[in-house]
Enzyme design. Structure first.
Site, PDB file in Angstrom:
ATOM      1  N   GLY A  43      46.493  35.196  36.899  1.00 33.40           N
ATOM      2  CA  GLY A  43      45.272  34.572  36.404  1.00 33.40           C
ATOM      3  C   GLY A  43      45.429  33.664  35.207  1.00 33.40           C
ATOM      4  CG  ASP A  99      42.911  36.180  33.767  1.00 33.50           C
ATOM      5  OD1 ASP A  99      42.998  37.226  33.111  1.00 33.50           O
ATOM      6  OD2 ASP A  99      43.017  36.157  35.016  1.00 33.50           O
ATOM      7  CG  ASP A 102      35.415  43.330  33.708  1.00 27.68           C
ATOM      8  OD1 ASP A 102      34.302  43.319  33.165  1.00 27.68           O
ATOM      9  OD2 ASP A 102      35.566  43.701  34.884  1.00 27.68           O
ATOM     10  CE  LYS A 130      33.102  39.206  34.273  1.00 31.16           C
ATOM     11  NZ  LYS A 130      33.344  39.912  35.559  1.00 31.16           N
ATOM     12  CB  VAL A 152      33.853  33.778  36.584  1.00 33.57           C
ATOM     13  CG1 VAL A 152      32.455  33.823  35.993  1.00 33.57           C
ATOM     14  CG2 VAL A 152      34.819  34.594  35.729  1.00 33.57           C
ATOM     15  CG  ASP A 158      42.415  36.179  42.504  1.00 33.14           C
ATOM     16  OD1 ASP A 158      42.271  36.723  41.389  1.00 33.14           O
ATOM     17  OD2 ASP A 158      42.716  36.804  43.529  1.00 33.14           O
ATOM     18  NE  ARG A 164      45.694  33.473  41.998  1.00 28.64           N
ATOM     19  CZ  ARG A 164      45.413  34.621  41.384  1.00 28.64           C
ATOM     20  NH1 ARG A 164      44.848  34.610  40.199  1.00 28.64           N
ATOM     21  NH2 ARG A 164      45.697  35.778  41.952  1.00 28.64           N
TER      22      ARG A 164
END
Ligand code: 5GP
Length: 179
Positions: A43, A99, A102, A130, A152, A158, A164
């Site tokens: 990512g 990237d 979360d 996030k 997202v 991805d 990507r």
């Protein structure tokens, strides 16, 4: 591909400006430190490549791949190293480039694992945060954008290994996945 995107959350121009800002800040903070930037595969690849071009100081790079999601769009909490870094980081100033953070479970495992190798310092640079979904307490030293709890894709991120290569960050149409 583009027809699967519900709406664009962060445009190419916004990404470019933010990455330039982060790179400039890193160049100041790590001026004489010869840092090693460790990108989280897959990512963070696009973010990493733009970030290092915006950071005009001597630095080295490496990559690590960890599995965080077994499938679907939610964190499993089970983390495994799929590809380790190639360099010895003992005594080095490490910057982990992610990237998106979360729950923070992946990153907290990564930090714990890398810290055991005795780097001089270890910090985190994440493009997307996030924050409201956080479970593990991981301090983001450098963060690009705080985003809402939506799945997202794009700019390295991805869904089932697709999207990507979109140049922006977009929200996938919810009917395309089950969370
Ligand atoms: P965490 O362990 O913090 O819950 O999850 C981190 C990883 O989950 C990220 O490195 C990324 O691979 C994936 N992830 C979390 N949220 C999203 C999202 O909205 N979109 C995509 N494509 N991946 C995500």
């Amino acid at each position: 591909m583009e027809e699967d995107i519900d709406h664009i959350l962060i445009t190419e121009e916004q990404l470019r400006a933010k990455v330039r800002e982060l790179g400039t800040q890193l160049a100041v903070d790590y001026a004489d430190k010869m840092p090693i930037l460790i990108g989280a595969l897959n990512g963070a690849t696009l973010f990493m490549s733009d970030l290092i071009r915006a950071c005009r100081i001597p630095l080295s790079i490496d990559f690590i791949a960890v599995s965080s999601y077994a499938s679907g769009t939610r964190s499993s909490g089970v983390v495994r190293i799929l590809k380790d870094i190639d360099r010895n980081i003992e005594g080095r100033h490490v910057l982990v480039v992610e990237d998106i953070v979360d729950t923070g479970l992946t990153l907290s495992y990564l930090i714990e694992n890398l810290s055991a190798r005795k780097p001089a310092s270890i910090r985190i640079c994440a493009l997307l945060d996030k924050a409201e979904r956080r479970v593990a307490d991981v301090p983001l030293d450098y963060a690009g954008f705080r985003i809402p709890d939506e799945f997202v894709v794009g700019y390295g991120l991805d869904y089932n290994d697709l999207y990507r290569n979109l140049p922006y960050i977009g929200v996938l149409k919810p009917q395309l996945y089950r969370s």
